[in-house]
Design a protein around this motif. Structure first.
Motif, PDB file in Angstrom:
ATOM      1  N   ASN A  75       0.577  -0.748  -0.337  1.00  0.00           N
ATOM      2  CA  ASN A  75      -0.368   0.055  -0.090  1.00  0.00           C
ATOM      3  C   ASN A  75       1.027   1.447   0.244  1.00  0.00           C
ATOM      4  OD1 ASN A  75      -2.356  -1.248  -0.184  1.00  0.00           O
ATOM      5  ND2 ASN A  75      -2.232  -1.245   2.237  1.00  0.00           N
ATOM      6  N   GLY A  76       1.839   1.238  -0.336  1.00  0.00           N
ATOM      7  CA  GLY A  76       2.489   2.548  -1.148  1.00  0.00           C
ATOM      8  C   GLY A  76       3.340   3.315   0.698  1.00  0.00           C
ATOM      9  N   ASN A  77       3.887   1.771   1.197  1.00  0.00           N
ATOM     10  CA  ASN A  77       4.163   2.363   1.904  1.00  0.00           C
ATOM     11  C   ASN A  77       5.830   2.013   2.192  1.00  0.00           C
ATOM     12  OD1 ASN A  77       2.543   3.180   4.175  1.00  0.00           O
ATOM     13  ND2 ASN A  77       1.846   1.320   5.189  1.00  0.00           N
ATOM     14  N   PHE A  78       6.679   2.334   0.905  1.00  0.00           N
ATOM     15  CA  PHE A  78       8.076   2.105   0.734  1.00  0.00           C
ATOM     16  C   PHE A  78       8.548   2.934   0.192  1.00  0.00           C
ATOM     17  CE2 PHE A  78       5.382   0.035  -2.195  1.00  0.00           C
ATOM     18  CZ  PHE A  78       6.523   0.071  -3.159  1.00  0.00           C
ATOM     19  N   PHE A  79       9.789   3.171  -0.397  1.00  0.00           N
ATOM     20  CA  PHE A  79      10.279   3.917  -1.089  1.00  0.00           C
ATOM     21  C   PHE A  79      11.384   3.569  -1.160  1.00  0.00           C
ATOM     22  CE2 PHE A  79      12.151   5.658   2.814  1.00  0.00           C
ATOM     23  CZ  PHE A  79      13.591   5.498   3.008  1.00  0.00           C
ATOM     24  N   ILE A  80      12.286   3.824  -2.714  1.00  0.00           N
ATOM     25  CA  ILE A  80      13.122   2.987  -3.473  1.00  0.00           C
ATOM     26  C   ILE A  80      14.722   4.217  -3.456  1.00  0.00           C
ATOM     27  CG2 ILE A  80      13.984   2.683  -5.988  1.00  0.00           C
ATOM     28  CD1 ILE A  80      11.626   1.446  -6.443  1.00  0.00           C
ATOM     29  N   LEU A  81      15.419   3.264  -2.365  1.00  0.00           N
ATOM     30  CA  LEU A  81      16.728   3.826  -2.921  1.00  0.00           C
ATOM     31  C   LEU A  81      18.001   3.155  -4.171  1.00  0.00           C
ATOM     32  CD1 LEU A  81      17.773   4.538   0.888  1.00  0.00           C
ATOM     33  CD2 LEU A  81      17.103   6.010  -0.164  1.00  0.00           C
ATOM     34  N   PRO A  82      18.339   4.104  -4.491  1.00  0.00           N
ATOM     35  CA  PRO A  82      19.669   3.466  -5.503  1.00  0.00           C
ATOM     36  C   PRO A  82      20.231   1.786  -5.038  1.00  0.00           C
ATOM     37  CG  PRO A  82      19.897   5.661  -5.585  1.00  0.00           C
ATOM     38  CD  PRO A  82      18.790   5.344  -4.633  1.00  0.00           C
ATOM     39  N   ASN A  83      20.829   1.177  -6.137  1.00  0.00           N
ATOM     40  CA  ASN A  83      21.577   0.543  -4.601  1.00  0.00           C
ATOM     41  C   ASN A  83      23.070   0.940  -5.137  1.00  0.00           C
ATOM     42  OD1 ASN A  83      20.037  -1.698  -4.684  1.00  0.00           O
ATOM     43  ND2 ASN A  83      20.316  -2.876  -6.453  1.00  0.00           N
ATOM     44  N   ASP A  84      23.020   2.033  -5.807  1.00  0.00           N
ATOM     45  CA  ASP A  84      24.796   2.778  -6.204  1.00  0.00           C
ATOM     46  C   ASP A  84      24.866   3.463  -4.531  1.00  0.00           C
ATOM     47  OD1 ASP A  84      25.466   1.520  -8.168  1.00  0.00           O
ATOM     48  OD2 ASP A  84      24.875   2.718  -9.456  1.00  0.00           O
ATOM     49  N   ARG A 143      12.225  10.133   0.606  1.00  0.00           N
ATOM     50  CA  ARG A 143      11.461   9.668   1.630  1.00  0.00           C
ATOM     51  C   ARG A 143       9.820  10.316   1.306  1.00  0.00           C
ATOM     52  NH1 ARG A 143       8.674  10.196   6.617  1.00  0.00           N
ATOM     53  NH2 ARG A 143       6.432   8.286   6.526  1.00  0.00           N
ATOM     54  N   CYS A 144      10.496  11.908   1.399  1.00  0.00           N
ATOM     55  CA  CYS A 144       9.567  12.362   0.994  1.00  0.00           C
ATOM     56  C   CYS A 144       9.483  13.336  -0.268  1.00  0.00           C
ATOM     57  CB  CYS A 144       9.858  13.664   1.955  1.00  0.00           C
ATOM     58  SG  CYS A 144      10.304  14.034   3.980  1.00  0.00           S
TER      59      CYS A 144
END
Length: 118
Positions: free
Chosen positions: A30-39, A58-59
């Motif tokens: 349900n959208g409770n996440f965000f993506i960070l690049p592996n690099d 995240r914001c």
């Protein structure tokens, strides 16, 4: 190096434990996440800058922009306002974020942060 890795993961855990708990308890994310690049792990950021970068990410909206106050950043990252300000300056100086200072007739509003790609 291993010690820094452990501290980094501990700090990440402290900040995101609530979000992590929500994701694992829920059958749907349900959208409770965000993506960070592996690099990001190749950048060798110190834990303070990593945590603030992650919070800003995240914001962010779809344009990779956000405008949390220093107080909000500090509270959500479990750091002081002075530490949050230092991290913001480091992230800007190292090219991870752009800062637009915004003003109205009564003075400065919160800054607009644009999180840049790694």
């Amino acid at each position: 190096p291993d010690f820094c890795f452990i501290i980094l993961h501990f700090e990440i855990y402290k900040i995101f434990r609530k979000e992590i708990s929500t994701i694992y308890k829920s059958k749907k994310q349900n959208g409770n996440f965000f993506i960070l690049p592996n690099d990001i792990f190749n950048e060798r950021m110190n834990p303070r800058d990593f945590i603030v970068y992650s919070y800003l990410k995240r914001c962010c909206d779809s344009k990779q922009q956000c405008f949390p106050s220093i107080k909000n950043i500090a509270e959500n990252c479990s750091i002081s306002s002075v530490t949050a300000t230092t991290a913001i300056k480091n992230l800007s100086n190292n090219g991870y974020i752009d800062i637009a200072h915004r003003y109205d007739g009564n003075g400065q509003l919160s800054n607009l942060y644009t999180v840049l790609k790694i």
